[in-house]
Design a protein around this motif. Structure first.
Motif, PDB file in Angstrom:
ATOM      1  N   VAL A   1       0.836  -1.194   0.000  1.00  0.00           N
ATOM      2  CA  VAL A   1       0.000   0.000   0.000  1.00  0.00           C
ATOM      3  C   VAL A   1       0.876   1.251   0.000  1.00  0.00           C
ATOM      4  O   VAL A   1       2.045   1.207   0.381  1.00  0.00           O
ATOM      5  CB  VAL A   1      -0.962   0.033   1.214  1.00  0.00           C
ATOM      6  CG1 VAL A   1      -2.052  -1.012   1.081  1.00  0.00           C
ATOM      7  CG2 VAL A   1      -0.214  -0.142   2.521  1.00  0.00           C
TER       8      VAL A   1
ATOM      9  N   LYS B   1       3.101  -2.207   3.834  1.00  0.00           N
ATOM     10  CA  LYS B   1       2.365  -3.438   3.551  1.00  0.00           C
ATOM     11  C   LYS B   1       1.294  -3.638   4.602  1.00  0.00           C
ATOM     12  O   LYS B   1       1.430  -3.198   5.744  1.00  0.00           O
ATOM     13  CB  LYS B   1       3.304  -4.632   3.567  1.00  0.00           C
ATOM     14  CG  LYS B   1       4.337  -4.610   2.474  1.00  0.00           C
ATOM     15  CD  LYS B   1       5.236  -5.822   2.543  1.00  0.00           C
ATOM     16  CE  LYS B   1       6.300  -5.715   1.452  1.00  0.00           C
ATOM     17  NZ  LYS B   1       7.246  -6.807   1.502  1.00  0.00           N
ATOM     18  N   ILE B   2       0.235  -4.327   4.212  1.00  0.00           N
ATOM     19  CA  ILE B   2      -0.799  -4.713   5.160  1.00  0.00           C
ATOM     20  C   ILE B   2      -0.234  -5.837   6.013  1.00  0.00           C
ATOM     21  O   ILE B   2       0.280  -6.829   5.479  1.00  0.00           O
ATOM     22  CB  ILE B   2      -2.073  -5.156   4.430  1.00  0.00           C
ATOM     23  CG1 ILE B   2      -2.682  -3.965   3.686  1.00  0.00           C
ATOM     24  CG2 ILE B   2      -3.079  -5.757   5.407  1.00  0.00           C
ATOM     25  CD1 ILE B   2      -3.879  -4.300   2.832  1.00  0.00           C
TER      26      ILE B   2
ATOM     27  N   ALA C   1      -1.713  -1.390   8.487  1.00  0.00           N
ATOM     28  CA  ALA C   1      -0.587  -1.299   7.554  1.00  0.00           C
ATOM     29  C   ALA C   1       0.628  -0.825   8.327  1.00  0.00           C
ATOM     30  O   ALA C   1       0.519   0.021   9.218  1.00  0.00           O
ATOM     31  CB  ALA C   1      -0.887  -0.320   6.429  1.00  0.00           C
TER      32      ALA C   1
END
Length: 80
Positions: free
Chosen positions: A8, A22-23, A35
C-alpha cells in the motif's frame, strides 16, 4: 481482495512525501486492517478506506500500490 502482505501507499497531501508499506493484519469480520509503513509506524483503518485508483486520484489517503514501486521502498527500515 485484502491480504496480509499486500503493498500500500499513503498519500498525505502535496507537501508530504508518500508513505510505503504493507498490510500486516486484516480483521475480515470487523472490516479493519493494519498497515506498517517503511519507517515502522502503523496505520489502523477500515478496509473501505483503501482506494483502488491511481495514487492522488481520490485525494488524501491509503491506496493499493501500483506494483511498479521498488521493493526497498516498501521494506521496513528495521529489516534493512
Amino acid at each position: 481482495m485484502f491480504q496480509v502482505g499486500q503493498k500500500v501507499v499513503g498519500y498525505w497531501g502535496a507537501m508530504w512525501p508518500y508513505s510505503y508499506g504493507k498490510i500486516i493484519e486484516v480483521d475480515a469480520e470487523a472490516w479493519k486492517f493494519v498497515a506498517e509503513w517503511s519507517d515502522g509506524s502503523k496505520y489502523h483503518g477500515r478496509v473501505s478506506d483503501i482506494y483502488h485508483d491511481e495514487i492522488q486520484a481520490c485525494g488524501v489517503g491509503v491506496y493499493f500500490a501500483l506494483g511498479d514501486e521498488p521493493d526497498q521502498w516498501l521494506a521496513s527500515e528495521e529489516a534493512a
